[in-house]
Design a protein around this motif. Sequence first.
Motif, short mmCIF file in Angstrom:
data_model
loop_
_atom_site.label_atom_id
_atom_site.label_comp_id
_atom_site.label_asym_id
_atom_site.label_seq_id
_atom_site.Cartn_x
_atom_site.Cartn_y
_atom_site.Cartn_z
N TRP A 1 0.83 -1.21 0.00
CA TRP A 1 0.00 0.00 0.00
C TRP A 1 0.87 1.26 0.00
CZ3 TRP A 1 -3.74 -1.80 4.40
CH2 TRP A 1 -4.65 -2.73 3.89
N ALA A 2 1.98 1.23 0.74
CA ALA A 2 2.88 2.39 0.77
C ALA A 2 3.49 2.63 -0.61
CB ALA A 2 3.98 2.19 1.81
N GLU B 1 2.08 1.82 -3.47
CA GLU B 1 0.99 2.37 -4.29
C GLU B 1 0.75 3.85 -3.96
OE1 GLU B 1 -2.43 -0.10 -3.59
OE2 GLU B 1 -1.58 -1.82 -4.66
N ASP B 2 0.79 4.20 -2.68
CA ASP B 2 0.62 5.59 -2.28
C ASP B 2 1.74 6.46 -2.85
OD1 ASP B 2 -1.65 4.92 -0.89
OD2 ASP B 2 -0.68 4.97 1.10
N ARG C 1 1.10 7.21 -6.51
CA ARG C 1 -0.02 8.12 -6.73
C ARG C 1 0.17 9.49 -6.08
NH1 ARG C 1 -4.41 3.79 -4.98
NH2 ARG C 1 -4.30 2.42 -6.79
N ALA C 2 1.20 9.63 -5.29
CA ALA C 2 1.36 10.87 -4.52
C ALA C 2 1.66 12.06 -5.43
CB ALA C 2 2.49 10.71 -3.52
N GLN D 1 3.56 15.87 -1.85
CA GLN D 1 3.52 14.82 -0.81
C GLN D 1 4.45 13.65 -1.12
OE1 GLN D 1 -0.60 13.82 -0.76
NE2 GLN D 1 -1.20 15.67 0.37
N ALA E 1 5.69 10.30 1.21
CA ALA E 1 5.32 8.96 0.74
C ALA E 1 6.57 8.09 0.57
CB ALA E 1 4.55 9.06 -0.57
N LYS F 1 7.62 6.99 4.04
CA LYS F 1 6.71 5.94 4.53
C LYS F 1 7.02 4.61 3.84
CE LYS F 1 1.88 4.79 5.19
NZ LYS F 1 0.49 5.20 5.01
#
Length: 148
Positions: A115-116, A118-119, A122-123, A127, A131, A134
């Motif tokens: 998930w990190a 993927e984030d 998409r960030a 941001q 990301a 993270k």
Amino acid sequence: MRQPYLMTALCGLTLHASSAVQAQTLQRCVQEGKVSYTDQACPAGASSSTLPTPGAGTADPGAAQELARQAAKAAQLQKQRELRERHDERADERSLAAARALRKKCDKLHLTQRWAAEDLNRAPTAQREAAQLKARRTAEAVALECPH
């Protein structure tokens, strides 16, 4: 390890049983010219004679004590083996539970890492740095917690 004691105990019981068999009387029966031997009374019309049987002999007084000592030792070894098996079973159950818990934790960490990532993809630009941090931290957590 316990088999020699059990074999000795069984041999002692067999010797005891065979001495009891030797103490029985034996009949020789002759009927119509045929000879038979039996431990029971001869059939009607047959001539019979009782055969001498060898005596049971004198028993070794120490044999019964030795047999009892070996039986006690066999029982003690059996009890120790059962205790050891129960202990090993409990240890195996604890190991399996720990392995399941670790697997669950690793699965959760891998999911968080995915998930990190993927984030991060998409960030927005503003941001992106947070990301990346993270994503790096979750990768480090996976590497630390999950050896495989």
